[in-house]
Design an enzyme around this catalytic site. Structure first.
Site, PDB file in Angstrom:
ATOM      1  N   LYS A 199      14.805  57.429  67.118  1.00 54.19           N
ATOM      2  CA  LYS A 199      13.990  56.393  67.757  1.00 54.19           C
ATOM      3  C   LYS A 199      13.200  57.002  68.925  1.00 54.19           C
ATOM      4  O   LYS A 199      12.019  56.777  69.048  1.00 54.19           O
ATOM      5  CB  LYS A 199      14.886  55.264  68.258  1.00 54.19           C
ATOM      6  N   GLU A 205      20.825  66.718  69.709  1.00 54.92           N
ATOM      7  CA  GLU A 205      21.442  67.167  68.463  1.00 54.92           C
ATOM      8  C   GLU A 205      20.440  67.108  67.311  1.00 54.92           C
ATOM      9  O   GLU A 205      20.322  68.045  66.509  1.00 54.92           O
ATOM     10  CB  GLU A 205      22.652  66.295  68.109  1.00 54.92           C
ATOM     11  N   GLY A 260      18.781  51.041  68.258  1.00 53.41           N
ATOM     12  CA  GLY A 260      19.172  52.098  67.321  1.00 53.41           C
ATOM     13  C   GLY A 260      20.328  51.686  66.432  1.00 53.41           C
ATOM     14  O   GLY A 260      20.277  51.816  65.212  1.00 53.41           O
ATOM     15  N   ARG A 261      21.367  51.076  67.040  1.00 51.28           N
ATOM     16  CA  ARG A 261      22.549  50.720  66.245  1.00 51.28           C
ATOM     17  C   ARG A 261      22.338  49.476  65.397  1.00 51.28           C
ATOM     18  O   ARG A 261      23.258  49.032  64.720  1.00 51.28           O
ATOM     19  CB  ARG A 261      23.759  50.580  67.162  1.00 51.28           C
ATOM     20  N   GLU A 346      29.408  50.559  71.780  1.00 50.80           N
ATOM     21  CA  GLU A 346      28.174  50.951  72.503  1.00 50.80           C
ATOM     22  C   GLU A 346      27.409  49.701  72.964  1.00 50.80           C
ATOM     23  O   GLU A 346      26.639  49.756  73.919  1.00 50.80           O
ATOM     24  CB  GLU A 346      27.274  51.823  71.629  1.00 50.80           C
ATOM     25  N   HIS A 377      49.697  55.307  56.264  1.00 45.71           N
ATOM     26  CA  HIS A 377      50.387  56.604  56.364  1.00 45.71           C
ATOM     27  C   HIS A 377      49.868  57.358  57.582  1.00 45.71           C
ATOM     28  O   HIS A 377      49.938  58.582  57.645  1.00 45.71           O
ATOM     29  CB  HIS A 377      50.157  57.390  55.066  1.00 45.71           C
ATOM     30  N   LYS A 505      24.751  63.418  78.512  1.00 43.80           N
ATOM     31  CA  LYS A 505      23.579  64.155  78.037  1.00 43.80           C
ATOM     32  C   LYS A 505      23.066  65.083  79.140  1.00 43.80           C
ATOM     33  O   LYS A 505      22.790  66.266  78.915  1.00 43.80           O
ATOM     34  CB  LYS A 505      22.469  63.182  77.620  1.00 43.80           C
TER      35      LYS A 505
HETATM   36  O1  F6P Z   1      24.417  57.037  71.219  1.00 46.47           O
HETATM   37  C1  F6P Z   1      23.356  57.001  72.108  1.00 46.47           C
HETATM   38  C2  F6P Z   1      22.078  56.780  71.317  1.00 46.47           C
HETATM   39  O2  F6P Z   1      21.009  56.570  72.199  1.00 46.47           O
HETATM   40  C3  F6P Z   1      22.212  55.610  70.354  1.00 46.47           C
HETATM   41  O3  F6P Z   1      21.999  54.365  70.953  1.00 46.47           O
HETATM   42  C4  F6P Z   1      21.196  55.981  69.306  1.00 46.47           C
HETATM   43  O4  F6P Z   1      21.415  55.286  68.098  1.00 46.47           O
HETATM   44  C5  F6P Z   1      21.460  57.488  69.182  1.00 46.47           C
HETATM   45  O5  F6P Z   1      21.773  57.912  70.520  1.00 46.47           O
HETATM   46  C6  F6P Z   1      20.311  58.283  68.598  1.00 46.47           C
HETATM   47  O6  F6P Z   1      19.138  58.039  69.336  1.00 46.47           O
HETATM   48  P1  F6P Z   1      17.716  58.387  68.638  1.00 46.47           P
HETATM   49  O7  F6P Z   1      17.587  57.496  67.440  1.00 46.47           O
HETATM   50  O8  F6P Z   1      16.702  58.103  69.694  1.00 46.47           O
HETATM   51  O9  F6P Z   1      17.764  59.840  68.239  1.00 46.47           O
END
Ligand code: F6P
Length: 539
Positions: A199, A205, A260-261, A346, A377, A505
């Site tokens: 987003k 990452e 995002g979620r 979150e 288990h 971060k």
């Molecule tokens: O986990 C933190 C976060 O900002 C989430 O809210 C989001 O879904 C994820 O990192 C990835 O963010 P992006 O879609 O901007 O890469």
């Protein structure tokens, strides 16, 4: 007027109440169950009686819950700290609703993006969108994390029977080289379509993973044209995606009013649509929309997301239970607990109100779980015999996605047995009696029986899904989205920002600087020592 303090006071009287005797009311199950979108919710194993449930519903009414629901669906900027609306629901609504809520201009952008997304799927399927070397794509690699990953992952795990056998869709989230290498070992650069999903297009990452995959692909075909031909992106940050080297026409937009979620319904869902096809992806959205309509129109007392939310607050704030176990008795739903960890924790793992004041009550529980029967288990021993009571959501399909009926019988039997055992428990007297009836002497039984006592009185919901299909998956995900919205609204917090992830971060960048040379001020001796250990091993 009901408020949370009154609810907590009411629950204090229930703390030592046994659940099992509540079934002396023969109509309890009938009164404490509700159906929507081929999902049946039985909440009769909760430690609650009708008058308490009525008090919860009254509280929700007095808190203006119905108005808050309407505000969200109408695009009011309820995400106050980011000054944004929360409109993931509009992405699964009719075109007319889109135009009414978003206005014609933005609605046409959203509709055009949906059409572009569907066109990409059709073109890949029909061989109209080919790799640089003119071959049909055999694989899709989706690179993204958090909300840019979990929804796709849940869909891919849940809907295997609906997947196109000629196109293998992979997801890459973790920055760990092991995750990257594992994927690259499975892929042929010549026939892989890459979808970078972010987003913000700033996530550490995702960007590093994308850079590494890009280098890998360019090593196989030394021309940038392969990126132009075989890479797509989904982001609000068109500039950053373009600067990365993705062709502008291959960038699908998303909007800041989709969290995002909560973004599977947007072009974030493209890898899933590529896996299961446009019709099945539309069915997921239809299922979610069915749950949306129920959420908007059902009376609060008969509203599945509202009931799940209120029962969760009763357990969390009233009865004082700090965790929630998500127990899908379904291998296909094995990714659901992880997805709900983000969606729930979150969204509501906060302690400041939407006005910025310290909250006086607890909020999101610790959400965990894994597929049943595996959990039996792993952590079920604790659930049965520790002092901690951990409420559970059992989720199970009535019809299996396979023909292995005997297996499904055993799976479902275990699911029902666990909710019963967690509620019934076993007293010392019962444990002793059982042992003696097995021929154990009274002396031996007296020694062993205390180890066989189970506390019981663990509340649970059981969700029966008619069959796990794109439609019922959509309804299930929307159910939990709305449950979490209701809890956040009643806890008076903002469920739609996530400032808590920022510090980690920032510090990860500082640690990286320290790994490369001089450590910046502010890191603890412990962290500095850990960095030095690492540097010694990696000089
Ligand atoms: O986990 C933190 C976060 O900002 C989430 O809210 C989001 O879904 C994820 O990192 C990835 O963010 P992006 O879609 O901007 O890469």
């Amino acid at each position: 007027m009901e408020n949370l303090a009154n609810i907590i006071a009411l629950a204090n009287k229930a703390k030592n109440r046994a659940i099992s005797p509540l079934f002396n009311d023969p109509s309890r199950v009938e009164k404490m169950s509700v159906t929507c979108a081929d999902i049946f919710l039985d909440y009769s194993k909760q430690n609650i009686i009708e008058s308490e449930l009525t008090a919860l519903v009254d509280w929700a009414n007095h808190a203006g819950l119905s108005e808050k629901i309407t505000q969200m669906f109408n695009g009011v900027k309820i995400n106050r700290t980011e000054n944004r609306a929360v409109l993931h629901t509009i992405l699964r609504a009719s075109e007319q609703d889109k135009k009414t809520t978003l206005g014609r201009e933005i609605a046409s952008e959203v509709i055009a993006t949906e059409q572009k997304m569907a066109g990409i799927v059709d073109d890949v399927y029909q061989g109209k969108r080919l790799s640089l070397s003119g071959q049909k794509f055999t694989d899709v690699l989706a690179i993204g994390i958090g909300g840019s990953y979990y929804g796709i992952k849940v869909g891919l795990s849940a809907l295997k029977p609906y997947q196109n056998p000629e196109l293998d869709v992979h997801v890459l989230a973790n920055v760990d080289g092991g995750a990257v290498q594992e994927k690259l070992n499975q892929l042929n650069a010549e026939t892989t379509l890459v979808v970078v999903i972010s987003k913000t297009f700033t996530t550490q990452e995702t960007l590093l993973n994308a850079q590494t995959v890009k280098a890998w692909m360019l090593a196989s075909q030394v021309t940038e044209d392969i990126i132009a031909q075989q890479w797509l992106a989904v982001s609000t940050n068109i500039d950053a995606a373009t600067q990365f080297g993705i062709a502008k026409d291959n960038i699908l937009p998303m909007w800041d009013w989709v969290g995002g979620r909560f973004s599977l319904w947007s072009a974030v869902g493209l890898p899933l649509a590529l896996a299961i096809g446009n019709d099945n992806f539309s069915a997921i959205k239809r299922g979610a929309n069915t749950m949306d309509q129920h959420f908007l129109n059902a009376p609060l007392s008969d509203n599945m997301p509202v009931l799940l939310a209120l029962l969760g607050i009763w357990n969390r704030n009233g009865l004082g239970y700090s965790s929630l176990a998500i127990l899908p008795y379904d291998h296909s739903l094995r990714s659901l607990p992880g997805y709900l960890q983000q969606t729930d924790m979150e969204s509501n793992g906060k302690s400041v109100s939407i006005q910025g004041e310290k909250l006086e009550w607890k909020t999101a529980p610790v959400v965990f779980g894994q597929e049943g029967t595996n959990g039996q288990h792993a952590f079920m021993q604790l659930m049965h015999q520790s002092e901690d009571i951990i409420p559970c959501d059992f989720i199970v399909a009535m019809q299996s996605q396979t023909d292995l009926a005997k297996h499904h019988n055993v799976l479902v039997a275990n699911c029902f047995a666990q909710s019963e055992a967690l509620m019934q428990g076993k007293t010392l007297e019962q444990a002793t009696k059982d042992l003696v009836s097995q021929g154990v002497t009274r002396e031996e039984a007296a020694t062993l029986a205390p180890h066989k006592v189970m506390k019981g009185n663990t509340p649970s919901n059981t969700l029966l899904i008619n069959k796990l299909t794109p439609k019922t998956l959509g309804a299930l995900l929307a159910l939990y989205e709305h449950k979490i919205f209701v809890q956040g609204a009643l806890w008076q917090l903002n469920s739609f920002d996530q400032w808590g992830v920022e510090l980690g971060k920032t510090l990860s960048h500082q640690v990286l600087v320290a790994m490369a040379g001089e450590a910046p001020a502010g890191l603890s001796d412990s962290t500095l020592s850990l960095i030095n250990h690492y540097k010694k091993e990696n000089q």
